[in-house]
Motif scaffolding. Structure first.
Motif, PDB file in Angstrom:
ATOM      1  N   PHE A 186       8.386  39.540 -17.308  1.00 37.17           N
ATOM      2  CA  PHE A 186       8.044  38.936 -18.612  1.00 37.17           C
ATOM      3  C   PHE A 186       6.708  38.214 -18.559  1.00 37.17           C
ATOM      4  O   PHE A 186       6.289  37.599 -19.527  1.00 37.17           O
ATOM      5  N   CYS A 187       6.024  38.250 -17.421  1.00 41.07           N
ATOM      6  CA  CYS A 187       4.870  37.369 -17.221  1.00 41.07           C
ATOM      7  C   CYS A 187       3.554  38.143 -17.267  1.00 41.07           C
ATOM      8  O   CYS A 187       3.409  39.183 -16.623  1.00 41.07           O
ATOM      9  N   GLU A 243       1.571  32.108  -7.819  1.00 45.09           N
ATOM     10  CA  GLU A 243       2.772  31.584  -7.172  1.00 45.09           C
ATOM     11  C   GLU A 243       2.328  30.556  -6.131  1.00 45.09           C
ATOM     12  O   GLU A 243       1.776  30.921  -5.077  1.00 45.09           O
ATOM     13  N   THR A 276       8.164  27.392  -8.655  1.00 48.74           N
ATOM     14  CA  THR A 276       8.155  28.619  -7.834  1.00 48.74           C
ATOM     15  C   THR A 276       9.176  29.631  -8.357  1.00 48.74           C
ATOM     16  O   THR A 276      10.215  29.260  -8.911  1.00 48.74           O
ATOM     17  N   SER A 299      12.045  28.834 -11.027  1.00 44.19           N
ATOM     18  CA  SER A 299      12.164  29.774 -12.142  1.00 44.19           C
ATOM     19  C   SER A 299      13.381  30.647 -11.884  1.00 44.19           C
ATOM     20  O   SER A 299      13.334  31.539 -11.048  1.00 44.19           O
ATOM     21  N   HIS A 345      16.014  32.000 -14.482  1.00 44.44           N
ATOM     22  CA  HIS A 345      16.010  33.030 -15.534  1.00 44.44           C
ATOM     23  C   HIS A 345      17.220  33.959 -15.544  1.00 44.44           C
ATOM     24  O   HIS A 345      17.353  34.782 -16.449  1.00 44.44           O
ATOM     25  N   GLU A 383      14.137  26.362 -14.371  1.00 46.31           N
ATOM     26  CA  GLU A 383      13.578  26.889 -15.612  1.00 46.31           C
ATOM     27  C   GLU A 383      14.311  28.179 -15.949  1.00 46.31           C
ATOM     28  O   GLU A 383      14.523  29.031 -15.078  1.00 46.31           O
ATOM     29  N   ILE A 433      13.718  27.658 -22.000  1.00 45.51           N
ATOM     30  CA  ILE A 433      12.432  28.003 -22.612  1.00 45.51           C
ATOM     31  C   ILE A 433      12.601  29.313 -23.372  1.00 45.51           C
ATOM     32  O   ILE A 433      12.868  30.344 -22.740  1.00 45.51           O
ATOM     33  N   CYS A 478       1.457  31.885 -19.822  1.00 42.88           N
ATOM     34  CA  CYS A 478       0.633  32.157 -18.632  1.00 42.88           C
ATOM     35  C   CYS A 478      -0.139  33.458 -18.731  1.00 42.88           C
ATOM     36  O   CYS A 478       0.428  34.507 -18.973  1.00 42.88           O
TER      37      CYS A 478
HETATM   38  N1  SAH Z   1       4.931  31.432 -10.057  1.00 38.90           N
HETATM   39  C1  SAH Z   1       5.509  30.187 -10.459  1.00 38.90           C
HETATM   40  C2  SAH Z   1       4.666  29.395 -11.433  1.00 38.90           C
HETATM   41  C3  SAH Z   1       3.965  30.128 -12.527  1.00 38.90           C
HETATM   42  S1  SAH Z   1       4.912  30.702 -13.882  1.00 38.90           S
HETATM   43  C4  SAH Z   1       6.890  30.396 -10.994  1.00 38.90           C
HETATM   44  O1  SAH Z   1       7.343  31.535 -11.074  1.00 38.90           O
HETATM   45  O2  SAH Z   1       7.566  29.416 -11.299  1.00 38.90           O
HETATM   46  C5  SAH Z   1       5.423  29.242 -14.745  1.00 38.90           C
HETATM   47  C6  SAH Z   1       6.705  29.433 -15.527  1.00 38.90           C
HETATM   48  O3  SAH Z   1       6.484  30.214 -16.721  1.00 38.90           O
HETATM   49  C7  SAH Z   1       7.767  30.180 -14.740  1.00 38.90           C
HETATM   50  O4  SAH Z   1       9.030  29.591 -14.964  1.00 38.90           O
HETATM   51  C8  SAH Z   1       7.716  31.553 -15.358  1.00 38.90           C
HETATM   52  O5  SAH Z   1       8.885  32.246 -15.098  1.00 38.90           O
HETATM   53  C9  SAH Z   1       7.460  31.222 -16.805  1.00 38.90           C
HETATM   54  N2  SAH Z   1       6.947  32.299 -17.630  1.00 38.90           N
HETATM   55  C10 SAH Z   1       6.056  33.250 -17.323  1.00 38.90           C
HETATM   56  N3  SAH Z   1       5.858  34.072 -18.359  1.00 38.90           N
HETATM   57  C11 SAH Z   1       6.642  33.622 -19.351  1.00 38.90           C
HETATM   58  C12 SAH Z   1       6.879  34.041 -20.682  1.00 38.90           C
HETATM   59  N4  SAH Z   1       6.279  35.116 -21.187  1.00 38.90           N
HETATM   60  N5  SAH Z   1       7.755  33.321 -21.416  1.00 38.90           N
HETATM   61  C13 SAH Z   1       8.353  32.221 -20.894  1.00 38.90           C
HETATM   62  N6  SAH Z   1       8.178  31.776 -19.672  1.00 38.90           N
HETATM   63  C14 SAH Z   1       7.329  32.481 -18.892  1.00 38.90           C
END
Ligand code: SAH
Length: 366
Positions: free
Chosen positions: A140-141, A182, A214, A236, A238, A278, A309, A355
């Motif tokens: 999703f990122c 990361e 992380t 994270s 999810h 998260e 979120i 992000c």
């Molecule tokens: N790599 C680290 C930090 C960067 S991402 C990590 O995975 O935690 C920061 C947060 O944003 C993470 O929880 C990630 O899963 C979330 N994230 C990334 N893309 C997203 C999206 N499209 N919608 C909601 N959360 C997202």
């Protein structure tokens, strides 16, 4: 915290303590002690190191010429020997909704990264990137779509905050390492960054006001626990089953949820710090009542907090946000099971808050 005795080497650090050599020309990544050694090696008095450090990390100097109590000859020699890393803001967007400012910075080598200033009632928080791109592959990122370009140096992480302070003239009280990249895949630089950021002689941000997020690299979570810092660890998550998590996050192929939760328990044991989870809600994927029940039993025994979120839709990915009703229902279910939970306020929705989105848009010419 010991930043030289880890065996998690990467391009920028060495495991054997040769940190000055390893950081080479990057003066803003040096600790005060290293700067003292550097001054001595140049035949200078060590008090110059403290003056210089103050210019770099308190007064946030962008050039040696600003250092008015440093003799010009010394400034000139430092300029020859050391780069003073400064970021160039190529685009800044401010949200009309909540004052969130999103920065697109150009690094000295031309790479682009994003940082975000969030203005809360309790103070300003900066979200920093830890890598250019990312290799974790979360579905999703947007940050991971083109893979990892390189790790950020400690100075490049600090400068995201320093630049924002210079730009706004506002104080920053909280830092979250939740931007692109990361952080535990750039471990040594991350630790050095935290040390410089929280140093009495620098910005002196409290460790308790620093959060590292992380995707869940289990051995590095354990290594971080052993540092016994007072920072908050955010995971994270999810998904609450291994199958579902593997569909969203490739890292789940390497570490099971059981191993991840055990490592979180260990982090709490070592640091006394409550874990944050998260959980991005994706419609029809991880937002059912059953998902909530499984999540509650997975983390139920940990001292933790859950941040829900609503997933930020990313054009390339096709995931859809859970609707408001589903988010509330999910939250209620967790609360009924005694889980601490909040729904994260979405900041900067109107300015590509998620992000990696601003960088992608800029690079594709929009
Ligand atoms: N790599 C680290 C930090 C960067 S991402 C990590 O995975 O935690 C920061 C947060 O944003 C993470 O929880 C990630 O899963 C979330 N994230 C990334 N893309 C997203 C999206 N499209 N919608 C909601 N959360 C997202």
């Amino acid at each position: 915290m010991n930043i030289t005795e880890n065996d998690h080497t990467n391009d920028y650090t060495s495991a054997n303590g040769h940190t000055i050599e390893a950081y080479g020309r990057d003066i803003k990544s040096l600790t005060l002690d290293e700067l003292k050694a550097a001054m001595e090696a140049m035949g200078e008095k060590t008090f110059r190191a403290r003056q210089m450090y103050e210019w770099l990390h308190r007064k946030l100097a962008t050039d040696y010429t600003q250092m008015s109590n440093i003799p010009q000859t010394l400034a000139g020699r430092c300029r020859e020997r050391y780069d003073l890393t400064v970021l160039d803001a190529v685009r800044v967007q401010e949200s009309a909704l909540d004052g969130t400012r999103k920065y697109l910075f150009r690094l000295p080598d031309g790479n682009l990264i994003e940082s975000v200033l969030m203005r809360y009632r309790h103070g300003n928080s900066v979200c920093v990137s830890s890598q250019v791109g990312c290799r974790m592959g979360c579905r999703f990122c947007a940050s991971t779509l083109d893979g990892l370009e390189r790790n950020l140096l400690p100075s490049e992480m600090l400068e995201q905050i320093y630049s924002i302070i210079r730009d706004t003239g506002e104080r920053v009280s909280n830092v979250v390492v939740m931007g692109s990249g990361e952080p535990l895949d750039n471990y040594d630089n991350l630790l050095r960054f935290i040390m410089l950021l929280t140093d009495d002689d620098g910005l002196h941000i409290s460790q308790r006001n620093v959060t590292v997020s992380t995707c869940g690299i289990v051995p590095m979570i354990r290594a971080l626990a052993d540092e016994k810092l007072q920072i908050t660890l955010a995971i994270s998550l999810h998904a609450a089953t291994d199958d579902k998590r593997r569909q969203l996050m490739p890292v789940a192929n390497s570490y099971s949820l059981r191993e991840l939760i055990d490592a979180c328990g260990y982090y709490f044991e070592q640091t006394g710090r409550r874990i944050t989870f998260e959980y991005s809600l994706v419609k029809g994927v991880n937002d059912s009542g059953e998902d909530a029940a499984k999540l509650a039993s997975l983390i139920g025994r940990l001292n933790c907090h859950v941040n829900l979120i609503p997933v930020n839709p990313v054009r390339e990915r096709g995931y859809v946000q859970s609707d408001r009703y589903a988010v509330e229902a999910f939250k209620d279910r967790l609360e009924k099971k005694g889980v601490n939970v909040t729904v994260r306020r979405e900041m900067g929705r109107d300015i590509d808050g998620a992000c990696g989105q601003l960088r992608r848009r800029y690079m594709s010419g929009n």
